[in-house]
Scaffold this motif. Structure first.
Motif, mmCIF file in Angstrom:
data_model
loop_
_atom_site.group_PDB
_atom_site.id
_atom_site.type_symbol
_atom_site.label_atom_id
_atom_site.label_comp_id
_atom_site.label_asym_id
_atom_site.label_seq_id
_atom_site.Cartn_x
_atom_site.Cartn_y
_atom_site.Cartn_z
ATOM 1 N N ARG A 41 0.881 -1.078 -0.019
ATOM 2 C CA ARG A 41 -0.239 0.061 0.163
ATOM 3 C C ARG A 41 0.794 1.296 -0.031
ATOM 4 N N ALA A 47 -1.621 1.653 -4.733
ATOM 5 C CA ALA A 47 -0.786 0.389 -4.233
ATOM 6 C C ALA A 47 0.023 0.078 -5.201
ATOM 7 N N VAL A 69 -6.244 2.025 -5.275
ATOM 8 C CA VAL A 69 -6.840 1.097 -4.406
ATOM 9 C C VAL A 69 -8.397 1.043 -4.602
ATOM 10 N N TYR A 93 -7.111 -4.866 0.320
ATOM 11 C CA TYR A 93 -6.855 -3.673 0.766
ATOM 12 C C TYR A 93 -8.157 -2.939 1.049
ATOM 13 N N GLY A 100 -1.144 -3.756 4.732
ATOM 14 C CA GLY A 100 -0.295 -2.666 4.073
ATOM 15 C C GLY A 100 0.688 -3.558 2.951
#
Length: 213
Positions: A41, A47, A69, A93, A100
């Motif tokens: 992330r 990301a 994301v 996510y 993460g």
């Protein structure tokens, strides 16, 4: 599509970490050919994802793709497409704000066990008493049930299944999953944790198969 993002630490530093981890997993035989993918992330709702069709043993930070994301829109590609499994990463996510990093690999024992589970008509694999369960990061260190998702040729359908499964998740969960006849996906607050959980899941599946020959 933001070309400047490729030159900033926002993508370069995570990209170097992704490339290094990809090379290490390739060396273990878990990302053969161009299989497997990783992501982390980034700030700003993005990301960084490994690209499609590239050997994980020859990857560099410049190869990474940045995606939004929330929408899946490609923000920087460097001439590459994001991995086909990006839909799975984005589902995780979106489901878990504390996620993460995500790692997906075709671990041999995990794939074998997931295939056995699917052939038996089941949708999860349960384990108990193995010491390595502690390494998965689940709520119960002595036992764990790992979901096994169907392997669709259209990978976006796997992402949809994952999103629905974890939608509004409030109960404690184990941050690993298996995909029948395909491989495993693990996640965590950072890339190192996600990779460690992948290693623990593979060892757990190997030990289980040895015990239940």
């Amino acid at each position: 599509m933001s070309e400047s993002l490729a030159l900033s630490p926002e993508l370069t530093a995570p990209g170097e970490a992704l490339a290094g981890t990809a090379r290490a997993l390739y060396a273990r035989g878990w990302m053969e050919g161009t299989s497997g993918n990783l992501s982390v992330r980034l700030p700003g709702g993005l990301a960084a994802v490994t690209p499609s069709g590239r050997s994980k043993g020859e990857m560099s930070a410049a190869d990474m793709v940045a995606v939004d994301v929330a929408t899946g829109e490609v923000r920087h590609a460097g001439g590459a497409r994001p991995s086909a499994e990006t839909a799975i990463h984005l589902a995780l996510y979106r489901s878990f704000p504390d996620c993460g990093a995500v790692v997906h690999a075709h671990i041999p024992h995990g794939t074998a066990l997931s295939s056995r589970v699917a052939i038996a008509g089941l949708d999860s694999a349960s384990f108990a008493h193995y010491e390595i369960i502690k390494g998965l990061g689940g709520p119960h260190p002595e036992q764990v049930t790992v979901p096994v998702f169907a392997n669709w040729a259209d990978v976006s359908k796997i992402g949809d299944d994952v999103r629905r499964f974890y939608a509004g998740a409030t109960k404690p969960h184990v941050p690993v999953l298996l995909i029948a006849h395909h491989g495993a996906t693990t996640w965590g607050p950072d890339l190192e944790t996600a990779r460690n959980r992948l290693e623990c899941l593979e060892l757990l599946c190997q030990q289980h198969l040895l015990v239940h020959r």
